[in-house]
Design a protein around this motif. Structure first.
Motif, PDB file in Angstrom:
ATOM      1  N   MET A  19       0.838  -1.194   0.000  1.00  0.00           N
ATOM      2  CA  MET A  19       0.000   0.000   0.000  1.00  0.00           C
ATOM      3  C   MET A  19       0.873   1.243   0.000  1.00  0.00           C
ATOM      4  SD  MET A  19      -3.148  -0.947   2.579  1.00  0.00           S
ATOM      5  CE  MET A  19      -2.077  -1.190   4.007  1.00  0.00           C
ATOM      6  N   ASP A  20       0.374   2.312  -0.624  1.00  0.00           N
ATOM      7  CA  ASP A  20       1.088   3.573  -0.634  1.00  0.00           C
ATOM      8  C   ASP A  20       1.182   4.123   0.784  1.00  0.00           C
ATOM      9  OD1 ASP A  20       1.303   3.436  -3.376  1.00  0.00           O
ATOM     10  OD2 ASP A  20      -0.521   4.601  -3.728  1.00  0.00           O
ATOM     11  N   ALA A  21       2.275   4.854   1.034  1.00  0.00           N
ATOM     12  CA  ALA A  21       2.515   5.385   2.368  1.00  0.00           C
ATOM     13  C   ALA A  21       1.592   6.566   2.659  1.00  0.00           C
ATOM     14  CB  ALA A  21       3.970   5.819   2.498  1.00  0.00           C
ATOM     15  N   LEU A  22       1.380   6.814   3.948  1.00  0.00           N
ATOM     16  CA  LEU A  22       0.603   7.964   4.374  1.00  0.00           C
ATOM     17  C   LEU A  22       1.386   9.256   4.152  1.00  0.00           C
ATOM     18  CD1 LEU A  22      -0.874   6.820   7.812  1.00  0.00           C
ATOM     19  CD2 LEU A  22      -1.864   6.558   5.532  1.00  0.00           C
ATOM     20  N   ALA A  23       0.651  10.353   3.977  1.00  0.00           N
ATOM     21  CA  ALA A  23       1.263  11.671   3.949  1.00  0.00           C
ATOM     22  C   ALA A  23       1.533  12.118   5.381  1.00  0.00           C
ATOM     23  CB  ALA A  23       0.346  12.675   3.251  1.00  0.00           C
ATOM     24  N   VAL A  24       2.723  12.611   5.610  1.00  0.00           N
ATOM     25  CA  VAL A  24       3.117  13.127   6.923  1.00  0.00           C
ATOM     26  C   VAL A  24       3.736  14.505   6.711  1.00  0.00           C
ATOM     27  CG1 VAL A  24       4.532  12.776   8.973  1.00  0.00           C
ATOM     28  CG2 VAL A  24       3.539  10.794   7.805  1.00  0.00           C
ATOM     29  N   HIS A  25       3.130  15.535   7.267  1.00  0.00           N
ATOM     30  CA  HIS A  25       3.643  16.898   7.150  1.00  0.00           C
ATOM     31  C   HIS A  25       4.355  17.284   8.438  1.00  0.00           C
ATOM     32  CE1 HIS A  25       0.530  18.048   3.820  1.00  0.00           C
ATOM     33  NE2 HIS A  25       1.339  17.081   3.470  1.00  0.00           N
ATOM     34  N   ARG A  26       5.592  17.697   8.300  1.00  0.00           N
ATOM     35  CA  ARG A  26       6.409  18.056   9.468  1.00  0.00           C
ATOM     36  C   ARG A  26       6.329  19.557   9.734  1.00  0.00           C
ATOM     37  NH1 ARG A  26      11.136  14.955  11.104  1.00  0.00           N
ATOM     38  NH2 ARG A  26      12.131  15.990  12.865  1.00  0.00           N
ATOM     39  N   TRP A  27       6.260  19.909  11.016  1.00  0.00           N
ATOM     40  CA  TRP A  27       6.081  21.309  11.403  1.00  0.00           C
ATOM     41  C   TRP A  27       6.766  21.525  12.740  1.00  0.00           C
ATOM     42  CZ3 TRP A  27       0.975  23.190  13.915  1.00  0.00           C
ATOM     43  CH2 TRP A  27       1.026  24.575  14.135  1.00  0.00           C
ATOM     44  N   ASP A  68      -5.163   1.086   9.500  1.00  0.00           N
ATOM     45  CA  ASP A  68      -4.455   2.184  10.176  1.00  0.00           C
ATOM     46  C   ASP A  68      -3.236   1.659  10.923  1.00  0.00           C
ATOM     47  OD1 ASP A  68      -6.288   4.093   9.339  1.00  0.00           O
ATOM     48  OD2 ASP A  68      -7.378   4.153  11.241  1.00  0.00           O
ATOM     49  N   ALA A  69      -3.385   0.533  11.599  1.00  0.00           N
ATOM     50  CA  ALA A  69      -2.277  -0.020  12.378  1.00  0.00           C
ATOM     51  C   ALA A  69      -1.085  -0.335  11.482  1.00  0.00           C
ATOM     52  CB  ALA A  69      -2.731  -1.267  13.131  1.00  0.00           C
ATOM     53  N   GLU A  70      -1.352  -0.915  10.301  1.00  0.00           N
ATOM     54  CA  GLU A  70      -0.271  -1.201   9.353  1.00  0.00           C
ATOM     55  C   GLU A  70       0.411   0.095   8.915  1.00  0.00           C
ATOM     56  OE1 GLU A  70       0.776  -4.189   8.244  1.00  0.00           O
ATOM     57  OE2 GLU A  70      -0.669  -5.288   9.472  1.00  0.00           O
ATOM     58  N   ASP A  71      -0.406   1.084   8.541  1.00  0.00           N
ATOM     59  CA  ASP A  71       0.136   2.366   8.093  1.00  0.00           C
ATOM     60  C   ASP A  71       0.959   3.041   9.187  1.00  0.00           C
ATOM     61  OD1 ASP A  71      -1.081   2.265   5.553  1.00  0.00           O
ATOM     62  OD2 ASP A  71      -2.902   3.256   6.271  1.00  0.00           O
ATOM     63  N   LEU A  72       0.394   3.091  10.380  1.00  0.00           N
ATOM     64  CA  LEU A  72       1.035   3.827  11.468  1.00  0.00           C
ATOM     65  C   LEU A  72       2.296   3.128  11.971  1.00  0.00           C
ATOM     66  CD1 LEU A  72      -2.190   4.885  13.368  1.00  0.00           C
ATOM     67  CD2 LEU A  72      -0.672   6.385  12.060  1.00  0.00           C
ATOM     68  N   ALA A  73       2.315   1.808  11.903  1.00  0.00           N
ATOM     69  CA  ALA A  73       3.518   1.093  12.319  1.00  0.00           C
ATOM     70  C   ALA A  73       4.725   1.555  11.509  1.00  0.00           C
ATOM     71  CB  ALA A  73       3.311  -0.417  12.173  1.00  0.00           C
ATOM     72  N   SER A  74       4.518   1.799  10.222  1.00  0.00           N
ATOM     73  CA  SER A  74       5.617   2.275   9.374  1.00  0.00           C
ATOM     74  C   SER A  74       6.066   3.667   9.795  1.00  0.00           C
ATOM     75  CB  SER A  74       5.178   2.295   7.903  1.00  0.00           C
ATOM     76  OG  SER A  74       4.891   0.986   7.454  1.00  0.00           O
ATOM     77  N   ARG A  88      -5.383   7.267   6.085  1.00  0.00           N
ATOM     78  CA  ARG A  88      -5.890   6.842   4.779  1.00  0.00           C
ATOM     79  C   ARG A  88      -7.334   7.332   4.597  1.00  0.00           C
ATOM     80  NH1 ARG A  88      -3.528   3.304   1.399  1.00  0.00           N
ATOM     81  NH2 ARG A  88      -1.919   2.986   2.990  1.00  0.00           N
ATOM     82  N   GLY A  89      -7.609   7.904   3.433  1.00  0.00           N
ATOM     83  CA  GLY A  89      -8.922   8.467   3.169  1.00  0.00           C
ATOM     84  C   GLY A  89      -8.981   9.969   3.366  1.00  0.00           C
ATOM     85  N   PHE A  90      -7.904  10.562   3.894  1.00  0.00           N
ATOM     86  CA  PHE A  90      -7.820  12.008   4.098  1.00  0.00           C
ATOM     87  C   PHE A  90      -6.693  12.546   3.217  1.00  0.00           C
ATOM     88  CE2 PHE A  90      -9.999  10.475   7.776  1.00  0.00           C
ATOM     89  CZ  PHE A  90     -10.838  11.489   8.189  1.00  0.00           C
ATOM     90  N   PRO A  91      -7.033  13.205   2.100  1.00  0.00           N
ATOM     91  CA  PRO A  91      -6.004  13.732   1.207  1.00  0.00           C
ATOM     92  C   PRO A  91      -5.037  14.649   1.961  1.00  0.00           C
ATOM     93  CG  PRO A  91      -8.169  13.889   0.194  1.00  0.00           C
ATOM     94  CD  PRO A  91      -8.394  13.500   1.625  1.00  0.00           C
ATOM     95  N   PRO A  92      -3.744  14.587   1.598  1.00  0.00           N
ATOM     96  CA  PRO A  92      -3.141  13.935   0.441  1.00  0.00           C
ATOM     97  C   PRO A  92      -2.749  12.472   0.629  1.00  0.00           C
ATOM     98  CG  PRO A  92      -1.497  15.260   1.557  1.00  0.00           C
ATOM     99  CD  PRO A  92      -2.777  15.470   2.303  1.00  0.00           C
TER     100      PRO A  92
END
Length: 247
Positions: free
Chosen positions: A1-9, A64-70, A46-50
């Protein structure tokens, strides 16, 4: 699966902010000041652009657990999670406790910790109904759930656009009542934890009290912003104190 978008601030140690049924901007309003001391990682579920769309019909805390573990494995952050976002966050933390520096859990629908309480059990039933039937839920039951869960602006007449959009996104999602993260394992791993609520619904206060006991966690109540506790007066300062000294 494609990775989640993470914006750093911001600048400093990483704090991953994992939203629930509302997007990051709505969920984390009020935490701007933390960027002076911490690197805030705005995680878009997932489901929240981008980020990519959901893989099935609706949100799924197992995905979500799979995505967040990464994400957690990459950054080893402090984790601050809200509502439905808590479920996947806890499952990811159970998988690899060493990838999480601390856990801040805000009003999660983790009903099993206090399902013996009649008010919690009713909130669970209403929540499951809304996720199953969406905007077709009986109007009285839908409004009761939205009021109990702390959604703002719920009155007679049409639902606020933000509330209706949140119900559409939640429709067909995996039911929170099915979530059973291993809290004993997390407590045994010694991860510092904070459980927070907004003092707007007795059922959620009961649930959060029980969760704090199960995790041997710090407990904070921050009224003034309903379910969106991050925006409550003083919460950002209390969160900063926990991140700086409790972890």
């Amino acid at each position: 699966m494609d990775a989640l978008a993470v914006h750093r601030w911001g600048d400093g140690p990483e704090v991953a902010l994992v939203h629930g049924g509302a997007g990051p901007k709505t969920t984390w309003a009020g935490l701007d000041s933390l960027a002076e001391r911490w690197s805030l990682l705005l995680v878009y579920r997932r489901g929240f652009p981008p980020s990519p769309p959901v893989a099935g019909l609706g949100q799924d805390f197992l995905i979500d657990a799979e995505d967040l573990a990464s994400v957690f494995d990459e950054y080893r952050p402090h984790v601050v999670a809200h509502s439905y976002g808590v479920l996947g966050s806890l499952l990811a933390a159970v998988r690899n406790p060493w990838a999480v520096r601390s856990l801040t859990l805000i009003e999660p629908p983790l009903y099993f910790v206090a399902d013996h309480d009649p008010a919690v059990a009713r909130l669970r039933r209403l929540g499951d109904l809304v996720l199953t039937e969406g905007l077709d839920t009986d109007p009285a039951a839908l409004r009761e759930f939205l009021v109990l869960s702390g959604s703002p602006g719920i009155a007679e007449g049409p639902l606020p656009a933000a509330a209706a959009a949140a119900v559409r996104r939640a429709h067909h999602g995996r039911l929170p009542s099915q979530a059973r993260p291993d809290l004993d394992a997390l407590r045994g791993a010694g991860i510092p934890a904070l459980v927070a609520s907004g003092a707007h619904t007795p059922a959620l206060e009961t649930l959060c009290d029980a969760l704090a006991i199960a995790l041997d966690a710090h407990r904070v109540t921050a009224p003034g912003a309903g379910h969106f506790v991050a925006a409550a007066p003083g919460f950002a300062d209390r969160l900063h104190t926990f991140l700086a000294t409790g972890a």
